[in-house]
Design a protein around this motif. Structure first.
Motif, short mmCIF file in Angstrom:
data_model
loop_
_atom_site.label_atom_id
_atom_site.label_comp_id
_atom_site.label_asym_id
_atom_site.label_seq_id
_atom_site.Cartn_x
_atom_site.Cartn_y
_atom_site.Cartn_z
N TYR A 95 7.54 11.14 3.43
CA TYR A 95 6.19 11.12 4.27
C TYR A 95 6.43 11.20 5.78
CZ TYR A 95 2.92 10.48 0.29
OH TYR A 95 2.21 10.90 -0.57
N ASN A 122 -5.36 4.27 1.71
CA ASN A 122 -4.18 3.53 0.79
C ASN A 122 -4.83 3.07 -0.46
OD1 ASN A 122 -2.16 3.39 2.77
ND2 ASN A 122 -3.62 1.96 4.10
N SER A 127 3.84 1.66 1.18
CA SER A 127 4.92 2.09 0.09
C SER A 127 4.07 2.48 -1.34
CB SER A 127 5.83 1.36 0.03
OG SER A 127 5.75 0.17 -0.16
N ARG A 138 1.77 5.35 -1.04
CA ARG A 138 2.71 6.72 -0.95
C ARG A 138 3.19 7.15 -2.34
NH1 ARG A 138 5.67 6.23 4.84
NH2 ARG A 138 3.83 6.87 6.25
#
Length: 260
Positions: free
Chosen positions: A251, A111, A75, A78
């Motif tokens: 997403y 990430n 999260s 993103r």
């Protein structure tokens, strides 16, 4: 009509070279842009024609697996990426500069955050056809506060407010690798700027772009009031009330290529 005009209500305050823009979702606006936004997110991680070729060769499920391998899964990652994506889309929709390199395609870990300036806009002045740049910092927070805004401004002011040389070279070199002559010309101009440092401050604009669940924090306006007037200053907030749910939702949409 552009993404933001379909999606949001905008309030714009302008004073000399300072611009304070706030956006809030219209009723039904999210549904209006859902598919468009998902496609734009995909395009920041890979070329759409390459994704289409994956579908043609391997089918939708395998192509979606390839795309998913390129996109962040946490999260936090993103949220950070989406800030850069939506800032880029706003620059190109409302300011008239290009953000010529989709830098998320070049992450060395899906990430991980990339180093350097979050986004760089580039183009030429209409009057004298000279290079014009925009240095941008993007922040995405469930709750936006004063410390985040202050840290973003500190980054914008580094290097005497200039884009960092490594960030400029990254953009320039990608453009010089292009088969497009206009990309090559812009890449050469940006690469020259790294060596010559010839651009005055008034040709290097700044944008502080924020997405937040709590809407525009008072520190944003305070930050803009304190900013210098020797360049165009953009301070922007996009209010997404269900900030974290929205990011997860969009997403999921972006990763789903469908089956037809």
């Amino acid at each position: 009509m552009g993404l933001y005009r379909k999606w949001c209500k905008a309030a714009r305050e302008e004073n000399d070279r300072k611009r304070y823009w706030t956006f809030a979702e219209k009723a039904g606006g999210r549904d209006e842009i859902r598919n468009d936004l998902a496609e734009r997110i995909r395009s920041h991680y890979d070329r759409l024609e390459r994704i289409a070729n994956d579908v043609q060769r391997l089918g939708y499920e395998a192509a979606a697996d390839i795309l998913r391998a390129e996109m962040p899964q946490t999260s936090r990652a993103r949220s950070g990426d989406l800030g850069e994506i939506l800032a880029t889309e706003l620059v190109e929709e409302d300011i008239g500069l290009r953000v010529p390199v989709r830098r998320l395609r070049y992450k060395d870990g899906r990430n991980m955050a990339m180093r350097g300036d979050d986004f760089i806009g580039a183009g030429y002045d209409n009057d004298d056809d000279r290079l014009w740049l925009l240095k941008g910092e993007a922040k995405s927070n469930k709750v936006l506060g004063k410390s985040t805004v202050a840290n973003a401004r500190k980054v914008l002011n580094r290097d005497n407010g200039r884009c960092t040389p490594d960030s400029l070279l990254f953009v320039a070199n990608r453009l010089l690798e292009s088969s497009d002559a206009n990309d090559n010309e812009l890449g050469r101009s940006i690469r020259d700027e790294v060596g010559l440092k010839s651009l005055r401050a008034d040709r290097i604009d700044h944008m502080l772009f924020t997405i937040s669940g709590n809407g525009p924090h008072a520190s944003l306006k305070d930050d803009l009031d304190a900013a210098g007037t020797n360049r165009d200053q953009y301070v922007v907030n996009l209010h997404i009330a269900d900030h974290q749910d929205f990011i997860a939702e969009i997403y999921t949409e972006a990763e789903d290529l469908g089956d037809e």
